[in-house]
Design a protein around this motif. Structure first.
Motif, PDB file in Angstrom:
ATOM      1  N   LEU A 203       0.815  -1.210   0.000  1.00  0.00           N
ATOM      2  CA  LEU A 203       0.000   0.000   0.000  1.00  0.00           C
ATOM      3  C   LEU A 203       0.854   1.268   0.000  1.00  0.00           C
ATOM      4  CD1 LEU A 203      -2.703  -1.014   2.642  1.00  0.00           C
ATOM      5  CD2 LEU A 203      -2.913  -1.066   0.145  1.00  0.00           C
ATOM      6  N   ALA A 204       0.364   2.275  -0.705  1.00  0.00           N
ATOM      7  CA  ALA A 204       0.957   3.606  -0.610  1.00  0.00           C
ATOM      8  C   ALA A 204       0.434   4.259   0.668  1.00  0.00           C
ATOM      9  CB  ALA A 204       0.573   4.447  -1.821  1.00  0.00           C
ATOM     10  N   PRO A 205       1.307   4.851   1.489  1.00  0.00           N
ATOM     11  CA  PRO A 205       0.850   5.449   2.748  1.00  0.00           C
ATOM     12  C   PRO A 205      -0.302   6.439   2.582  1.00  0.00           C
ATOM     13  CG  PRO A 205       3.227   5.293   2.748  1.00  0.00           C
ATOM     14  CD  PRO A 205       2.781   4.877   1.372  1.00  0.00           C
ATOM     15  N   ALA A 206      -0.339   7.159   1.461  1.00  0.00           N
ATOM     16  CA  ALA A 206      -1.399   8.140   1.246  1.00  0.00           C
ATOM     17  C   ALA A 206      -2.759   7.497   0.998  1.00  0.00           C
ATOM     18  CB  ALA A 206      -1.042   9.048   0.065  1.00  0.00           C
ATOM     19  N   ARG A 207      -2.769   6.185   0.713  1.00  0.00           N
ATOM     20  CA  ARG A 207      -4.034   5.464   0.477  1.00  0.00           C
ATOM     21  C   ARG A 207      -4.185   4.313   1.469  1.00  0.00           C
ATOM     22  NH1 ARG A 207      -6.294   6.672  -4.464  1.00  0.00           N
ATOM     23  NH2 ARG A 207      -8.188   5.976  -3.410  1.00  0.00           N
ATOM     24  N   ASP A 208      -3.713   4.515   2.680  1.00  0.00           N
ATOM     25  CA  ASP A 208      -3.683   3.458   3.693  1.00  0.00           C
ATOM     26  C   ASP A 208      -4.382   3.921   4.973  1.00  0.00           C
ATOM     27  OD1 ASP A 208      -3.099   1.322   5.342  1.00  0.00           O
ATOM     28  OD2 ASP A 208      -0.942   1.686   5.403  1.00  0.00           O
ATOM     29  N   PRO A 209      -5.730   3.920   4.983  1.00  0.00           N
ATOM     30  CA  PRO A 209      -6.462   4.421   6.152  1.00  0.00           C
ATOM     31  C   PRO A 209      -6.171   3.643   7.434  1.00  0.00           C
ATOM     32  CG  PRO A 209      -7.918   4.210   4.247  1.00  0.00           C
ATOM     33  CD  PRO A 209      -6.638   3.536   3.885  1.00  0.00           C
ATOM     34  N   MET A 210      -6.156   2.312   7.358  1.00  0.00           N
ATOM     35  CA  MET A 210      -5.921   1.533   8.569  1.00  0.00           C
ATOM     36  C   MET A 210      -4.515   1.784   9.109  1.00  0.00           C
ATOM     37  SD  MET A 210      -6.124  -2.580   9.333  1.00  0.00           S
ATOM     38  CE  MET A 210      -7.908  -2.667   9.210  1.00  0.00           C
ATOM     39  N   GLY A 211      -3.534   1.824   8.224  1.00  0.00           N
ATOM     40  CA  GLY A 211      -2.176   2.100   8.655  1.00  0.00           C
ATOM     41  C   GLY A 211      -2.053   3.462   9.323  1.00  0.00           C
ATOM     42  N   ALA A 212      -2.742   4.461   8.767  1.00  0.00           N
ATOM     43  CA  ALA A 212      -2.704   5.802   9.356  1.00  0.00           C
ATOM     44  C   ALA A 212      -3.325   5.799  10.746  1.00  0.00           C
ATOM     45  CB  ALA A 212      -3.430   6.786   8.447  1.00  0.00           C
TER      46      ALA A 212
ATOM     47  N   GLY B 274      -8.949   4.869   1.213  1.00  0.00           N
ATOM     48  CA  GLY B 274      -8.294   3.713   0.627  1.00  0.00           C
ATOM     49  C   GLY B 274      -8.924   3.282  -0.679  1.00  0.00           C
ATOM     50  N   GLU B 275      -8.199   2.474  -1.425  1.00  0.00           N
ATOM     51  CA  GLU B 275      -8.738   1.893  -2.649  1.00  0.00           C
ATOM     52  C   GLU B 275      -9.795   0.842  -2.291  1.00  0.00           C
ATOM     53  OE1 GLU B 275      -8.074   2.753  -5.640  1.00  0.00           O
ATOM     54  OE2 GLU B 275      -6.183   3.857  -5.545  1.00  0.00           O
TER      55      GLU B 275
ATOM     56  N   ASP C 252       2.888  -7.565   6.605  1.00  0.00           N
ATOM     57  CA  ASP C 252       1.713  -6.787   6.246  1.00  0.00           C
ATOM     58  C   ASP C 252       2.058  -6.005   4.986  1.00  0.00           C
ATOM     59  OD1 ASP C 252      -0.931  -5.980   8.161  1.00  0.00           O
ATOM     60  OD2 ASP C 252      -0.542  -4.663   6.451  1.00  0.00           O
ATOM     61  N   ILE C 253       1.027  -5.628   4.226  1.00  0.00           N
ATOM     62  CA  ILE C 253       1.261  -4.837   3.025  1.00  0.00           C
ATOM     63  C   ILE C 253       1.202  -3.341   3.318  1.00  0.00           C
ATOM     64  CG2 ILE C 253       0.486  -6.643   1.450  1.00  0.00           C
ATOM     65  CD1 ILE C 253      -2.136  -5.030   1.110  1.00  0.00           C
ATOM     66  N   SER C 254       1.024  -2.981   4.586  1.00  0.00           N
ATOM     67  CA  SER C 254       0.961  -1.586   4.997  1.00  0.00           C
ATOM     68  C   SER C 254       2.286  -1.149   5.605  1.00  0.00           C
ATOM     69  CB  SER C 254      -0.165  -1.386   6.025  1.00  0.00           C
ATOM     70  OG  SER C 254      -0.001  -0.172   6.726  1.00  0.00           O
ATOM     71  N   PRO C 255       3.053  -0.268   4.943  1.00  0.00           N
ATOM     72  CA  PRO C 255       4.297   0.230   5.537  1.00  0.00           C
ATOM     73  C   PRO C 255       4.069   0.938   6.866  1.00  0.00           C
ATOM     74  CG  PRO C 255       4.226   0.744   3.187  1.00  0.00           C
ATOM     75  CD  PRO C 255       2.859   0.247   3.564  1.00  0.00           C
ATOM     76  N   LEU C 256       2.946   1.631   7.011  1.00  0.00           N
ATOM     77  CA  LEU C 256       2.656   2.331   8.261  1.00  0.00           C
ATOM     78  C   LEU C 256       2.420   1.337   9.390  1.00  0.00           C
ATOM     79  CD1 LEU C 256       0.281   5.137   6.908  1.00  0.00           C
ATOM     80  CD2 LEU C 256       2.646   5.409   7.688  1.00  0.00           C
TER      81      LEU C 256
ATOM     82  N   ALA D 139       8.207  -7.554   8.248  1.00  0.00           N
ATOM     83  CA  ALA D 139       8.505  -7.353   6.830  1.00  0.00           C
ATOM     84  C   ALA D 139       7.280  -6.775   6.136  1.00  0.00           C
ATOM     85  CB  ALA D 139       8.916  -8.668   6.167  1.00  0.00           C
ATOM     86  N   CYS D 140       7.490  -5.694   5.401  1.00  0.00           N
ATOM     87  CA  CYS D 140       6.414  -5.126   4.583  1.00  0.00           C
ATOM     88  C   CYS D 140       6.463  -5.823   3.232  1.00  0.00           C
ATOM     89  CB  CYS D 140       6.596  -3.619   4.429  1.00  0.00           C
ATOM     90  SG  CYS D 140       5.240  -2.842   3.520  1.00  0.00           S
ATOM     91  N   VAL D 141       5.701  -6.887   3.109  1.00  0.00           N
ATOM     92  CA  VAL D 141       5.757  -7.712   1.915  1.00  0.00           C
ATOM     93  C   VAL D 141       4.397  -8.355   1.679  1.00  0.00           C
ATOM     94  CG1 VAL D 141       6.553  -9.762   3.184  1.00  0.00           C
ATOM     95  CG2 VAL D 141       7.079  -9.544   0.747  1.00  0.00           C
ATOM     96  N   ASN D 142       4.051  -8.512   0.430  1.00  0.00           N
ATOM     97  CA  ASN D 142       2.835  -9.197   0.039  1.00  0.00           C
ATOM     98  C   ASN D 142       3.027 -10.702   0.194  1.00  0.00           C
ATOM     99  OD1 ASN D 142       0.793 -10.463  -1.843  1.00  0.00           O
ATOM    100  ND2 ASN D 142       0.289  -8.311  -2.195  1.00  0.00           N
ATOM    101  N   LEU D 143       2.008 -11.390   0.659  1.00  0.00           N
ATOM    102  CA  LEU D 143       2.084 -12.842   0.835  1.00  0.00           C
ATOM    103  C   LEU D 143       2.496 -13.548  -0.452  1.00  0.00           C
ATOM    104  CD1 LEU D 143       1.445 -15.360   2.667  1.00  0.00           C
ATOM    105  CD2 LEU D 143      -0.881 -15.253   1.731  1.00  0.00           C
ATOM    106  N   PHE D 144       2.122 -12.990  -1.599  1.00  0.00           N
ATOM    107  CA  PHE D 144       2.393 -13.632  -2.883  1.00  0.00           C
ATOM    108  C   PHE D 144       3.713 -13.194  -3.515  1.00  0.00           C
ATOM    109  CE2 PHE D 144      -2.148 -14.038  -2.323  1.00  0.00           C
ATOM    110  CZ  PHE D 144      -2.394 -15.336  -2.744  1.00  0.00           C
ATOM    111  N   ASP D 145       4.456 -12.344  -2.831  1.00  0.00           N
ATOM    112  CA  ASP D 145       5.729 -11.892  -3.368  1.00  0.00           C
ATOM    113  C   ASP D 145       6.744 -13.032  -3.308  1.00  0.00           C
ATOM    114  OD1 ASP D 145       8.244 -10.633  -3.814  1.00  0.00           O
ATOM    115  OD2 ASP D 145       7.403  -8.723  -3.122  1.00  0.00           O
TER     116      ASP D 145
END
Length: 244
Positions: A8-17, A203-204, A95-99, A113-119
């Motif tokens: 996720l981009a921090p600007a589109r990450d409501p839960m992370g914020a 968020g998206e 998690d996919i949320s850097p925040l 680790a900020c990583v997608n499970l499928f990465d």
């Protein structure tokens, strides 16, 4: 939500914020969960920081059953990872949320680790994979559930286990006589669209899957995982174990 490698981009990450605000100040605004299928709902941010004593029985049982090298998927604020870490377990939280990942580090989660499970960068070698707070949701849609099962199997060591919870949404559509107001030719009734909003952070939209136990077991079997029911919750929710 998608079988790709996005974060996720921090600007589109409501839960992370919201998580970062609560971590920094002990307070957070309202985190809204919107859907075309239901009324707007508020997710209480302090709940994401809950201690073991405040967790539902399904989560406590999953933590008791975790063993060996553990992967906590979609770890959020890290409440499960911290609980296991305090017991001396070897756990990695992703998690996919850097925040959210930064908040976990600030809280003392040792391996984040900020990583997608499928990465593909996330490699195999886990004895337990935790998929809590409706772990089937990551699949997004029923058709993608076998892809999720296959990925989990790929990450497990021989004899490893996945502890995953979900809910059967049939209660929403079930009549008093047991019949269901569901279009059998339409989408699976556990597929929900969501969007989160926190203040000015929007968020998206994303797909989220609530899988009934039979659907989960069928998808697991296709990937060579043995499915068993561990615990049923108080409101159509359940904890399942998938074994390699």
């Amino acid at each position: 939500m998608y079988t790709d490698t996005h974060v996720l981009a921090p600007a589109r990450d409501p839960m992370g914020a919201a998580i970062m605000d609560y971590q920094a100040t002990g307070r957070a605004g309202r985190l809204w969960v919107k859907s075309s299928m239901f009324d707007d709902d508020e997710m209480p941010v302090p709940h994401l920081f809950r201690a073991v004593g405040d967790m539902p029985p399904i989560e406590r049982r999953a933590l008791q059953m975790a063993r060996g090298r553990i992967l906590d998927v979609g770890a959020g604020a890290g409440c499960h990872a911290l609980a296991l870490q305090q017991l001396g377990a070897e756990v990695t939280a992703i998690d996919i949320s850097p925040l959210s990942c930064e908040a976990m580090r600030l809280r003392g989660v040792a391996h984040v680790a900020c990583v997608n499970l499928f990465d593909p960068a996330l490699t195999a070698g886990y004895d337990t994979i935790l998929m809590l707070m409706n772990g089937t949701g990551i699949a997004g849609r029923a058709a993608r559930l076998p892809l999720l099962m296959a990925r989990l199997r790929q990450l497990l060591n021989a004899g490893g286990r996945v502890l995953i919870d979900s809910s059967d949404l049939r209660y929403i559509y079930e009549n008093e006589d047991g019949s269901m107001d569901i279009n059998l030719n339409g989408a699976y009734y556990g597929e929900v669209d969501y969007q989160m909003v926190y203040g000015q952070v929007v968020g998206e939209p994303f797909d989220w899957l609530y899988a009934d136990y039979q659907l989960l077991c069928a998808a697991a079997a296709k990937s060579g995982l043995h499915c068993s029911l561990v615990l049923q919750g108080s409101h159509y929710d359940y904890l399942a174990m998938l074994e390699k």
